[in-house]
Design a protein around this motif. Structure first.
Motif, PDB file in Angstrom:
ATOM      1  N   GLU A 164       0.834  -1.213   0.000  1.00  0.00           N
ATOM      2  CA  GLU A 164       0.000   0.000   0.000  1.00  0.00           C
ATOM      3  C   GLU A 164       0.868   1.263   0.000  1.00  0.00           C
ATOM      4  O   GLU A 164       0.496   2.291  -0.579  1.00  0.00           O
ATOM      5  CB  GLU A 164      -0.995  -0.007   1.169  1.00  0.00           C
ATOM      6  CG  GLU A 164      -0.431  -0.014   2.580  1.00  0.00           C
ATOM      7  CD  GLU A 164       0.053  -1.396   3.060  1.00  0.00           C
ATOM      8  OE1 GLU A 164       0.149  -2.349   2.256  1.00  0.00           O
ATOM      9  OE2 GLU A 164       0.366  -1.502   4.269  1.00  0.00           O
ATOM     10  N   VAL A 165       2.052   1.187   0.629  1.00  0.00           N
ATOM     11  CA  VAL A 165       2.942   2.354   0.636  1.00  0.00           C
ATOM     12  C   VAL A 165       3.611   2.506  -0.739  1.00  0.00           C
ATOM     13  O   VAL A 165       3.797   3.619  -1.238  1.00  0.00           O
ATOM     14  CB  VAL A 165       4.003   2.261   1.765  1.00  0.00           C
ATOM     15  CG1 VAL A 165       4.824   3.536   1.840  1.00  0.00           C
ATOM     16  CG2 VAL A 165       3.343   1.989   3.108  1.00  0.00           C
ATOM     17  N   VAL A 166       3.945   1.371  -1.363  1.00  0.00           N
ATOM     18  CA  VAL A 166       4.536   1.422  -2.715  1.00  0.00           C
ATOM     19  C   VAL A 166       3.576   2.140  -3.664  1.00  0.00           C
ATOM     20  O   VAL A 166       3.990   2.981  -4.474  1.00  0.00           O
ATOM     21  CB  VAL A 166       4.859  -0.005  -3.236  1.00  0.00           C
ATOM     22  CG1 VAL A 166       5.198   0.021  -4.725  1.00  0.00           C
ATOM     23  CG2 VAL A 166       6.020  -0.611  -2.433  1.00  0.00           C
ATOM     24  N   ALA A 167       2.277   1.865  -3.536  1.00  0.00           N
ATOM     25  CA  ALA A 167       1.279   2.511  -4.416  1.00  0.00           C
ATOM     26  C   ALA A 167       1.337   4.028  -4.232  1.00  0.00           C
ATOM     27  O   ALA A 167       1.304   4.793  -5.217  1.00  0.00           O
ATOM     28  CB  ALA A 167      -0.117   1.974  -4.102  1.00  0.00           C
ATOM     29  N   ASP A 168       1.481   4.497  -2.985  1.00  0.00           N
ATOM     30  CA  ASP A 168       1.543   5.942  -2.737  1.00  0.00           C
ATOM     31  C   ASP A 168       2.864   6.539  -3.225  1.00  0.00           C
ATOM     32  O   ASP A 168       2.909   7.675  -3.704  1.00  0.00           O
ATOM     33  CB  ASP A 168       1.327   6.233  -1.242  1.00  0.00           C
ATOM     34  CG  ASP A 168      -0.140   6.040  -0.858  1.00  0.00           C
ATOM     35  OD1 ASP A 168      -1.011   6.097  -1.758  1.00  0.00           O
ATOM     36  OD2 ASP A 168      -0.422   5.800   0.335  1.00  0.00           O
TER      37      ASP A 168
END
Ligand code: AP5
Length: 219
Positions: A164-168
């Motif tokens: 989820e952090v990679v997506a941001d």
């Protein structure tokens, strides 16, 4: 040589910058590594950066610019910048500092790779918390599973490599950093686009062949 390496999260900037720094005998200045060192040391700068990094957002320009220009001033023999500049404001401030010092960037290398490829690279990445060496569970294995080849430390997974952090982080890259390429092209700088979808050695060979030509041109 004074180089900038651009590219999305997980494009291989850190991996390739280490090789570039070794070959051309210049400093590797990574904004992410410097921020992580500040965090580990518990400095005020590191504490300010923490929440931004953990959520995949960019750390504010005023924190980053002073930190990186300070590192550049300590590297008079040349450098490759990894992760900086990441916004047009950062690029403008870097330009101002270089003009004041009577210097200029020799060239910009822009690693290009798809979002699909990136997610596999980041979930498999393991790093040494001591020396910063970067490995991959499939593409770049350490000699002993989970242990750094350089100093024997146990390897760790970066907290900002959670999906989820990679997506941001990718969102921040597309919204704020892709404009930096246009900034340099608009100023007539040499931007070398590299297809970074291939294996590590293939990408290194492509970067070196382009930089050898650039080196020959600037003497
Ligand atoms: P930072 O540390 O700069 O992270 P990033 O740009 O997201 O890049 P990464 O370090 O994740 O990836 P990389 O391109 O170096 O890839 P690597 O070589 O490791 O920034 C972290 C955070 O700090 C940011 O989110 C932000 O909050 C903050 N920050 C930093 N700079 C900032 C700035 N200027 N302004 C504001 N905020 C800032 O490779 C990844 C993996 O893939 C490795 O496991 C590697 O072994 C493997 N691999 C590499 N190349 C290949 C290949 N060709 N084929 C297969 N596998 C490969």
């Amino acid at each position: 040589m004074k180089l900038i390496l651009l590219g999305p999260p997980g494009a291989g900037k850190g991996t390739q910058c280490k090789r570039i720094a070794d070959r051309y005998e210049i400093a590797h200045l990574s904004s992410g590594d410097i921020l992580r060192a500040e965090r580990s040391a518990g400095t005020e700068l590191g504490q300010k950066a923490q929440s931004y990094m953990d959520s995949g957002r960019l750390v504010p320009d005023d924190i980053i610019i002073g930190m990186m220009i300070g590192a550049i001033k300590k590297s008079p023999g040349g450098y490759v910048l990894d992760g900086f500049p990441r916004t047009v404001v950062q690029a403008e401030e870097l330009d101002k500092a270089l003009v004041e010092a009577g210097e200029e960037i020799t060239g910009i290398v822009n690693l290009q790779v798809s979002n699909e490829e990136i997610s596999g690279r980041l979930t498999g990445r393991r790093s040494c918390p001591q020396c910063g060496a970067v490995y991959h569970i499939e593409n770049l294995k350490p000699r002993v599973d989970g242990i750094c080849d350089m100093d024997g430390q146990a390897l760790v997974q970066r907290t900002d490599d959670a999906p989820e952090v990679v997506a941001d982080r990718l969102k921040a890259y597309h919204e704020q950093t892709t404009a930096v390429v246009g900034y340099y092209e608009g100023r007539g700088k040499t931007v070398i686009d590299i297809d970074a979808a291939g294996g590590i050695e293939e990408v290194t060979a492509s970067i070196f062949s382009n930089l050898d030509v650039l080196c020959g041109q600037v003497g």
